[in-house]
Motif scaffolding. Structure first.
Motif, PDB file in Angstrom:
ATOM      1  N   SER A 199     -12.642  -2.555  -5.868  1.00 19.59           N
ATOM      2  CA  SER A 199     -11.593  -2.652  -6.725  1.00 19.59           C
ATOM      3  C   SER A 199     -11.741  -1.645  -7.862  1.00 19.59           C
ATOM      4  O   SER A 199     -11.271  -1.768  -8.821  1.00 19.59           O
ATOM      5  CB  SER A 199     -11.465  -3.913  -7.286  1.00 19.59           C
ATOM      6  OG  SER A 199     -11.096  -5.160  -6.204  1.00 19.59           O
ATOM      7  N   GLY A 219      -3.793   3.362  -9.300  1.00 17.64           N
ATOM      8  CA  GLY A 219      -3.547   4.868  -8.397  1.00 17.64           C
ATOM      9  C   GLY A 219      -2.146   5.285  -8.612  1.00 17.64           C
ATOM     10  O   GLY A 219      -1.762   6.338  -7.840  1.00 17.64           O
ATOM     11  N   MET A 220      -1.449   4.710  -9.516  1.00 15.79           N
ATOM     12  CA  MET A 220       0.127   5.383  -9.694  1.00 15.79           C
ATOM     13  C   MET A 220      -0.096   6.973 -10.704  1.00 15.79           C
ATOM     14  O   MET A 220       0.431   6.711 -11.949  1.00 15.79           O
ATOM     15  CB  MET A 220       0.969   4.310 -10.435  1.00 15.79           C
ATOM     16  CG  MET A 220       1.067   3.295  -9.603  1.00 15.79           C
ATOM     17  SD  MET A 220       1.644   3.593  -7.788  1.00 15.79           S
ATOM     18  CE  MET A 220       3.276   4.109  -8.198  1.00 15.79           C
ATOM     19  N   ASN A 256      -9.935   4.583  -8.872  1.00 13.91           N
ATOM     20  CA  ASN A 256      -8.866   4.053  -8.070  1.00 13.91           C
ATOM     21  C   ASN A 256      -8.944   3.129  -7.133  1.00 13.91           C
ATOM     22  O   ASN A 256      -9.799   3.479  -6.095  1.00 13.91           O
ATOM     23  CB  ASN A 256      -8.072   5.525  -7.500  1.00 13.91           C
ATOM     24  CG  ASN A 256      -6.737   5.202  -7.013  1.00 13.91           C
ATOM     25  OD1 ASN A 256      -6.135   4.207  -6.983  1.00 13.91           O
ATOM     26  ND2 ASN A 256      -6.139   6.539  -6.417  1.00 13.91           N
ATOM     27  N   ARG A 273     -11.789  10.539  -3.416  1.00 16.67           N
ATOM     28  CA  ARG A 273     -10.966   9.720  -4.392  1.00 16.67           C
ATOM     29  C   ARG A 273     -11.714   9.451  -5.795  1.00 16.67           C
ATOM     30  O   ARG A 273     -12.784   9.075  -5.557  1.00 16.67           O
ATOM     31  CB  ARG A 273     -10.521   8.454  -3.533  1.00 16.67           C
ATOM     32  CG  ARG A 273      -9.782   7.494  -4.420  1.00 16.67           C
ATOM     33  CD  ARG A 273      -9.496   6.425  -3.148  1.00 16.67           C
ATOM     34  NE  ARG A 273      -8.691   5.143  -3.541  1.00 16.67           N
ATOM     35  CZ  ARG A 273      -7.523   5.138  -3.319  1.00 16.67           C
ATOM     36  NH1 ARG A 273      -6.809   6.014  -2.575  1.00 16.67           N
ATOM     37  NH2 ARG A 273      -6.804   3.940  -3.797  1.00 16.67           N
ATOM     38  N   LEU A 287       3.786  -3.274  -9.065  1.00 13.26           N
ATOM     39  CA  LEU A 287       2.764  -2.154  -9.395  1.00 13.26           C
ATOM     40  C   LEU A 287       3.189  -0.836  -8.732  1.00 13.26           C
ATOM     41  O   LEU A 287       3.029   0.158  -9.460  1.00 13.26           O
ATOM     42  CB  LEU A 287       1.351  -2.499  -9.019  1.00 13.26           C
ATOM     43  CG  LEU A 287       0.899  -3.618  -9.858  1.00 13.26           C
ATOM     44  CD1 LEU A 287      -0.625  -3.817  -9.488  1.00 13.26           C
ATOM     45  CD2 LEU A 287       0.920  -3.291 -11.388  1.00 13.26           C
ATOM     46  N   ARG A 288       3.700  -0.816  -7.517  1.00 16.27           N
ATOM     47  CA  ARG A 288       4.068   0.400  -6.817  1.00 16.27           C
ATOM     48  C   ARG A 288       5.413  -0.256  -5.814  1.00 16.27           C
ATOM     49  O   ARG A 288       5.071  -0.867  -5.036  1.00 16.27           O
ATOM     50  CB  ARG A 288       2.743   0.663  -6.002  1.00 16.27           C
ATOM     51  CG  ARG A 288       3.303   2.075  -5.136  1.00 16.27           C
ATOM     52  CD  ARG A 288       1.927   2.451  -4.406  1.00 16.27           C
ATOM     53  NE  ARG A 288       1.608   1.625  -2.982  1.00 16.27           N
ATOM     54  CZ  ARG A 288       0.654   1.953  -2.365  1.00 16.27           C
ATOM     55  NH1 ARG A 288      -0.025   3.003  -2.676  1.00 16.27           N
ATOM     56  NH2 ARG A 288       0.366   1.198  -1.267  1.00 16.27           N
ATOM     57  N   ALA A 341      -9.070   0.177   3.100  1.00 12.02           N
ATOM     58  CA  ALA A 341      -8.525   1.173   4.046  1.00 12.02           C
ATOM     59  C   ALA A 341      -7.248   1.936   3.293  1.00 12.02           C
ATOM     60  O   ALA A 341      -6.088   1.510   3.049  1.00 12.02           O
ATOM     61  CB  ALA A 341      -7.697   0.766   5.220  1.00 12.02           C
ATOM     62  N   ILE A 367      -8.405  -7.957  -6.696  1.00 10.12           N
ATOM     63  CA  ILE A 367      -8.440  -7.453  -5.441  1.00 10.12           C
ATOM     64  C   ILE A 367      -7.199  -7.452  -4.625  1.00 10.12           C
ATOM     65  O   ILE A 367      -6.105  -7.961  -5.055  1.00 10.12           O
ATOM     66  CB  ILE A 367      -9.376  -8.131  -4.287  1.00 10.12           C
ATOM     67  CG1 ILE A 367      -9.538  -7.367  -3.254  1.00 10.12           C
ATOM     68  CG2 ILE A 367      -9.016  -9.375  -4.228  1.00 10.12           C
ATOM     69  CD1 ILE A 367     -10.851  -7.749  -2.331  1.00 10.12           C
ATOM     70  N   VAL A 424      -2.086  -8.455  -5.546  1.00 14.31           N
ATOM     71  CA  VAL A 424      -3.197  -8.144  -6.332  1.00 14.31           C
ATOM     72  C   VAL A 424      -3.545  -9.715  -6.872  1.00 14.31           C
ATOM     73  O   VAL A 424      -2.533 -10.302  -7.604  1.00 14.31           O
ATOM     74  CB  VAL A 424      -2.933  -7.188  -7.314  1.00 14.31           C
ATOM     75  CG1 VAL A 424      -4.117  -7.049  -8.266  1.00 14.31           C
ATOM     76  CG2 VAL A 424      -2.685  -5.840  -6.586  1.00 14.31           C
ATOM     77  N   ARG A 483     -12.418  -3.702 -11.190  1.00 14.22           N
ATOM     78  CA  ARG A 483     -11.513  -4.393 -11.783  1.00 14.22           C
ATOM     79  C   ARG A 483     -11.669  -5.997 -11.244  1.00 14.22           C
ATOM     80  O   ARG A 483     -12.667  -6.315 -10.409  1.00 14.22           O
ATOM     81  CB  ARG A 483     -10.115  -4.164 -11.272  1.00 14.22           C
ATOM     82  CG  ARG A 483      -9.750  -2.808 -11.806  1.00 14.22           C
ATOM     83  CD  ARG A 483      -8.296  -2.339 -11.499  1.00 14.22           C
ATOM     84  NE  ARG A 483      -7.969  -1.559 -12.469  1.00 14.22           N
ATOM     85  CZ  ARG A 483      -6.799  -1.714 -13.299  1.00 14.22           C
ATOM     86  NH1 ARG A 483      -6.127  -2.802 -12.904  1.00 14.22           N
ATOM     87  NH2 ARG A 483      -6.518  -0.765 -13.954  1.00 14.22           N
ATOM     88  N   VAL A 485       3.280  -2.852  -3.853  1.00 12.32           N
ATOM     89  CA  VAL A 485       2.155  -3.707  -4.376  1.00 12.32           C
ATOM     90  C   VAL A 485       2.653  -4.442  -5.486  1.00 12.32           C
ATOM     91  O   VAL A 485       3.353  -3.881  -6.518  1.00 12.32           O
ATOM     92  CB  VAL A 485       1.134  -2.679  -4.820  1.00 12.32           C
ATOM     93  CG1 VAL A 485      -0.151  -3.558  -5.609  1.00 12.32           C
ATOM     94  CG2 VAL A 485       0.302  -1.716  -3.755  1.00 12.32           C
ATOM     95  N   ILE A 510      -7.223  -0.897  -1.122  1.00 10.39           N
ATOM     96  CA  ILE A 510      -6.308  -1.903  -0.616  1.00 10.39           C
ATOM     97  C   ILE A 510      -7.240  -2.770   0.671  1.00 10.39           C
ATOM     98  O   ILE A 510      -7.762  -1.757   1.493  1.00 10.39           O
ATOM     99  CB  ILE A 510      -5.193  -1.753  -0.239  1.00 10.39           C
ATOM    100  CG1 ILE A 510      -4.195  -1.360  -1.339  1.00 10.39           C
ATOM    101  CG2 ILE A 510      -4.420  -2.929   0.708  1.00 10.39           C
ATOM    102  CD1 ILE A 510      -2.795  -0.835  -0.996  1.00 10.39           C
TER     103      ILE A 510
HETATM  104  P1  AMP Z   1      -3.808   3.735  -1.441  1.00 11.27           P
HETATM  105  O1  AMP Z   1      -4.601   2.866  -0.795  1.00 11.27           O
HETATM  106  O2  AMP Z   1      -3.851   5.133  -1.562  1.00 11.27           O
HETATM  107  O3  AMP Z   1      -2.340   3.395  -0.797  1.00 11.27           O
HETATM  108  O4  AMP Z   1      -3.417   2.979  -3.048  1.00 11.27           O
HETATM  109  C1  AMP Z   1      -3.633   1.896  -3.186  1.00 11.27           C
HETATM  110  C2  AMP Z   1      -3.140   1.524  -4.591  1.00 11.27           C
HETATM  111  O5  AMP Z   1      -2.927  -0.049  -4.675  1.00 11.27           O
HETATM  112  C3  AMP Z   1      -3.834   1.970  -5.915  1.00 11.27           C
HETATM  113  O6  AMP Z   1      -3.644   3.232  -6.081  1.00 11.27           O
HETATM  114  C4  AMP Z   1      -3.227   1.003  -6.785  1.00 11.27           C
HETATM  115  O7  AMP Z   1      -2.259   1.519  -7.234  1.00 11.27           O
HETATM  116  C5  AMP Z   1      -2.971  -0.108  -6.090  1.00 11.27           C
HETATM  117  N1  AMP Z   1      -4.231  -1.038  -6.186  1.00 11.27           N
HETATM  118  C6  AMP Z   1      -5.058  -1.248  -5.302  1.00 11.27           C
HETATM  119  N2  AMP Z   1      -6.042  -2.243  -6.015  1.00 11.27           N
HETATM  120  C7  AMP Z   1      -5.591  -2.641  -7.260  1.00 11.27           C
HETATM  121  C8  AMP Z   1      -5.949  -3.611  -8.198  1.00 11.27           C
HETATM  122  N3  AMP Z   1      -6.986  -4.306  -8.080  1.00 11.27           N
HETATM  123  N4  AMP Z   1      -5.562  -3.697  -9.172  1.00 11.27           N
HETATM  124  C9  AMP Z   1      -4.099  -3.027  -9.310  1.00 11.27           C
HETATM  125  N5  AMP Z   1      -3.510  -2.082  -8.520  1.00 11.27           N
HETATM  126  C10 AMP Z   1      -4.318  -1.969  -7.336  1.00 11.27           C
END
Ligand code: AMP
Ligand code: MG
Length: 367
Positions: A124, A248-249, A74, A70, A207-208, A153, A130, A112, A127, A196, A77
């Motif tokens: 994070s 991550g988007m 990125n 990864r 965000l997602r 995870a 969290i 977040v 960032r 998200v 969560i």
């Molecule tokens: P995944 O764990 O692959 O489902 O991806 C988690 C996604 O959550 C990331 O790729 C981001 O899009 C989003 N994300 C996680 N932490 C943050 C953060 N601190 N700020 C903004 N987006 C976040």
């Protein structure tokens, strides 16, 4: 479901099954010991399988990034067992978080929030915020309780690939050396990732899109800001990759190895333009199209059913043997930019559309 029986891939069944354990008390104990020793463990959630590690340990976080390949920018969560555990990881907890947590947790909604100083910035990706959620899968909750740790995870697959919704998908994607233990909880109920939302800004922002439908969120959070362009569209949530609000988007994500494309009208012409042998992913019975394809995956025509089996269907198509040359998707509701949450009977289709658009995005030379 395959239209015709296919010979098995030479690699079918090859990944070591010994590391996939039915999640009984002994397996949970083994998982706990590994997690306390900064190792990683794959486990089921109601969205997809996660690759978990202690969110407070830099060593564990590093292992997660390495096992997945990864990108370091990125963020992950973090999964927690209860609201108090979530509050312990943030420096501010707005009233909206209480409202959303009461309504949607445990469940597929990620919030977040400003990150507390004692939490490693690496979780994070540097960032100041969290991402947190309480999963509803009983096994995930049990694991969180048994180990007493917040667990970072992300999905338990190599970066950018199709997310795992079965234990076998994890075993096929991540090596036994990197992930020696996979807890088996059967197929994931929702089958796509969590929704998200960012509560660290005003107004709060989506965000997602994900397994918690937008309309349900808007009922509790009327000022929730949406992207300007339609969800999942190139100009919308896919955003500027150099300065992403939700890092991550990515434009290309959740992608099979076999090139995947949406069919357009007339569907038959569009299908015939693709190289054979072809696989077809559809929610409608289209015998004329099916006859032109070597493998057919017919998904349910309701959004929840479609989402639940989407990634498994993509895995099956991608692993078909002999290999397929192209995958064609019959556009599901929400594929038309004129569709919006207001016109769809179930706006979970927007999240499905978002995933398919990213799966279809062409590979860049730099990918
Ligand atoms: P995944 O764990 O692959 O489902 O991806 C988690 C996604 O959550 C990331 O790729 C981001 O899009 C989003 N994300 C996680 N932490 C943050 C953060 N601190 N700020 C903004 N987006 C976040
Ligand atoms: Mg992922």
């Amino acid at each position: 479901m395959s239209a015709r029986p296919l010979p098995l891939s030479p690699s079918a069944g090859a990944p070591s099954m010994a590391r996939i354990l039915a999640a009984d008390a002994a397996a949970l104990q083994q998982a706990r010991e590994r997690l306390l020793a900064d190792q990683v463990v794959a486990f089921p959630t109601e969205t997809v399988y996660g690759l978990g590690g202690n969110a407070l340990s830099l060593a564990a976080i590093t292992r997660i990034y390495e096992a997945k390949g990864r990108p370091s920018w990125n963020p992950l969560i973090v999964h927690v067992a209860d609201v108090a555990a979530a509050q312990a990881l943030v420096s501010a907890w707005p009233e909206s978080a209480t409202r959303l947590a009461q309504h949607f947790w445990p469940g597929p909604l990620t919030l977040v929030l400003p990150r507390a100083e004692h939490v490693p910035a690496a979780v994070s990706a540097g960032r100041s915020t969290i991402a947190l959620r309480i999963p509803s899968h009983p096994l995930a909750l049990r694991l969180l309780q048994v180990c007493g740790l917040p667990l970072a995870a992300p999905s338990a697959n190599r970066s950018q690939g199709i997310s795992p919704t079965r234990a076998e998908h994890v075993a096929a994607s991540l090596s036994a050396a990197d992930v020696p233990l996979i807890l088996d909880g059967g197929p994931c109920r929702h089958g796509i990732e969590s929704t998200v939302i960012d509560l660290s800004c005003s107004p709060p922002r989506l965000l997602r899109p994900g397994a918690t439908p937008l309309s349900a969120l808007r009922a509790l959070l009327p000022d929730l800001a949406l992207p300007d362009a339609p969800l999942g569209d190139e100009g919308g949530l896919a955003i500027d990759e150099a300065h992403p609000a939700s890092p991550g988007m990515m434009r290309r994500h959740y992608a099979p190895r076999t090139p995947l494309s949406f069919l357009s009208e007339p569907l038959l012409d569009s299908l015939r333009a693709l190289p054979a042998p072809r696989g077809l992913l559809t929610h409608r019975e289209l015998p004329v199209l099916s006859a032109e394809c070597a493998v057919l995956e017919k998904l349910p025509d309701d959004a929840a059913g479609y989402a639940a089996d989407l990634y498994a269907a993509l895995h099956r198509l991608d692993d078909a043997w002999p290999r397929l040359a192209s995958l064609a998707v019959v556009p599901p509701p929400g594929a038309d930019p004129a569709d919006s949450a207001a016109t769809l009977t179930d706006d979970l289709w927007l999240s499905i559309h978002d995933r398919l658009r990213r799966a279809a995005a062409p590979k860049n030379a730099k990918d």
